[in-house]
Write a protein that holds these residues in place. Sequence first.
Motif, PDB file in Angstrom:
ATOM      1  N   THR A  82       0.848  -1.262  -0.322  1.00  0.00           N
ATOM      2  CA  THR A  82       0.360  -0.062  -0.215  1.00  0.00           C
ATOM      3  C   THR A  82       0.896   1.144   0.345  1.00  0.00           C
ATOM      4  N   ALA A  83       0.792   2.388  -0.517  1.00  0.00           N
ATOM      5  CA  ALA A  83       1.003   3.582  -0.087  1.00  0.00           C
ATOM      6  C   ALA A  83       0.831   4.557   0.186  1.00  0.00           C
ATOM      7  N   VAL A  84       1.548   4.821   0.778  1.00  0.00           N
ATOM      8  CA  VAL A  84       2.247   6.628   1.585  1.00  0.00           C
ATOM      9  C   VAL A  84       2.454   6.859   1.628  1.00  0.00           C
ATOM     10  N   ARG A  85       2.041   8.636   1.247  1.00  0.00           N
ATOM     11  CA  ARG A  85       2.102   9.576   1.128  1.00  0.00           C
ATOM     12  C   ARG A  85       2.652  10.643   2.494  1.00  0.00           C
ATOM     13  N   PRO A  86       4.457  10.930   3.012  1.00  0.00           N
ATOM     14  CA  PRO A  86       4.767  11.404   4.372  1.00  0.00           C
ATOM     15  C   PRO A  86       3.124  12.763   4.081  1.00  0.00           C
ATOM     16  N   ILE A  87       3.553  13.798   3.233  1.00  0.00           N
ATOM     17  CA  ILE A  87       2.628  14.681   3.294  1.00  0.00           C
ATOM     18  C   ILE A  87       1.456  14.739   4.215  1.00  0.00           C
ATOM     19  N   TYR A  88       0.550  13.484   3.821  1.00  0.00           N
ATOM     20  CA  TYR A  88      -0.408  13.325   4.528  1.00  0.00           C
ATOM     21  C   TYR A  88      -0.777  12.657   6.255  1.00  0.00           C
ATOM     22  N   HIS A  89       0.828  12.146   6.567  1.00  0.00           N
ATOM     23  CA  HIS A  89       0.282  10.981   7.586  1.00  0.00           C
ATOM     24  C   HIS A  89       1.206  11.557   8.603  1.00  0.00           C
ATOM     25  N   ASN A  90       1.298  11.359   9.738  1.00  0.00           N
ATOM     26  CA  ASN A  90       1.571  11.343  11.427  1.00  0.00           C
ATOM     27  C   ASN A  90       2.435  10.421  10.963  1.00  0.00           C
ATOM     28  N   PRO A  91       3.366   9.991  11.240  1.00  0.00           N
ATOM     29  CA  PRO A  91       4.270   8.352  11.328  1.00  0.00           C
ATOM     30  C   PRO A  91       4.877   7.937  12.112  1.00  0.00           C
ATOM     31  N   ALA A  92       3.991   8.543  13.363  1.00  0.00           N
ATOM     32  CA  ALA A  92       3.997   7.053  14.623  1.00  0.00           C
ATOM     33  C   ALA A  92       2.948   6.943  14.309  1.00  0.00           C
ATOM     34  N   VAL A  93       2.425   7.286  14.188  1.00  0.00           N
ATOM     35  CA  VAL A  93       0.454   7.058  13.474  1.00  0.00           C
ATOM     36  C   VAL A  93       0.673   6.113  12.474  1.00  0.00           C
ATOM     37  N   THR A  94       0.982   6.151  11.852  1.00  0.00           N
ATOM     38  CA  THR A  94       1.138   5.341  10.259  1.00  0.00           C
ATOM     39  C   THR A  94       2.201   4.333  10.896  1.00  0.00           C
ATOM     40  N   ALA A  95       2.854   4.298  11.563  1.00  0.00           N
ATOM     41  CA  ALA A  95       4.001   2.854  11.677  1.00  0.00           C
ATOM     42  C   ALA A  95       3.217   2.052  12.978  1.00  0.00           C
ATOM     43  N   LYS A  96       2.027   2.013  13.761  1.00  0.00           N
ATOM     44  CA  LYS A  96       0.922   1.589  14.591  1.00  0.00           C
ATOM     45  C   LYS A  96      -0.494   1.080  13.774  1.00  0.00           C
ATOM     46  N   MET A  97      -0.734   1.919  12.607  1.00  0.00           N
ATOM     47  CA  MET A  97      -1.216   1.643  11.577  1.00  0.00           C
ATOM     48  C   MET A  97      -0.831  -0.194  10.972  1.00  0.00           C
ATOM     49  N   ALA A  98       0.547   0.089  10.494  1.00  0.00           N
ATOM     50  CA  ALA A  98       1.097  -0.977   9.479  1.00  0.00           C
ATOM     51  C   ALA A  98       0.844  -1.858  10.162  1.00  0.00           C
TER      52      ALA A  98
END
Length: 350
Positions: A82-98
């Motif tokens: 799945t693609a992820v674009r940092p300009i839209y995401h909080n990295p810590a929350v993204t790490a948890k979701m992933a």
Amino acid sequence: MKYGFWLPIFGGWLRNVKEENMPPTFEYAKKVIQSAEEWGYDTTLIAELYLNDIKGTDKDSLEAWSTAAALAAVTEKIEIMTAVRPIYHNPAVTAKMAANIDHISNGRFTLNIVSGWWVEEAKQYGGDFTEHDERYDRTEEFIEILKGLWTEDTFSYDGKFYQIENTKLSPKPVQRPNPILYAGGESEKGKQIISSLCDAYVIHGHTVEEAKVKITDMKKRREEAGREPLATIGMAAYVICRDTEEEAQEELKRITTVKDLSGYAGFKDFTSKSELEQQIQLQDYSVSNRGIRPNLVGTPEQIAKQILAFEEVGVDLLLLQCSPQLEELERFSKQVMPKVEELRSALTKN
């Protein structure tokens, strides 16, 4: 060679064909991925765009991450990238979701890191769209936080774009040390990040010679950075398989004849906000991700020979697009995949 496909989240891949009989619905996406899993496909790539870049910004499209989580629960073997674009995401929350989706999928969730290029979309969805190199500086910090949270018990980070303090992430992903991080990029800044921080490389559609040059360069960069060899080198490609070469060429002509510009809303931003190595024309852009450049067009044997040529220069994953997707993925699996094995076996014997 491994075979993957782009999940049909936009209602098609053809900017010049209004109806492709592949609706942008979860039910259709589920049918495609479950069928493809049975047919022997290894990977699906879910693009992350909040506006429909193919059919027009007023058309329906699926959101990538919620779709990925749902599909992880109804599949068993296929990798979900799945693609992820940092300009839209909080990295810590993204790490948890992933990490959570990695558990749902039992270790089949991977990420394609994309720095972003569409200004209008960023305006509509609140993306922090900055200059090219600054977007990649953000991406670098984003990846460092993902990896830190996935591997360390407690992680802090004080960067230009992100600050987190004494952060704990549990459970960790199933994959160790981390879910595979794919990325593509044609700018110098992009290549530096791929060579130093990512695990796998994905490129837009290219000719065999273009792909060879890019892959050779990236392998050299990895060595110079002291990194292990890339886990995977993937390439986007649009496939047109027909019984005769004439039929295939007629289909190619049909889908690349530009008549309506409604699906080209992102063309200017894609070509001006990205640092591309090849000039992109409207005909190239008729099919998503420069998919017609690899020339997977013709009979099963012609396509199989072209696939072996890409394999020879280092491509080991094809990320296919086709239309209508369900029917064409089945045709490819039954006619082209076996032909590749047949030709490879014949070459080995000789």
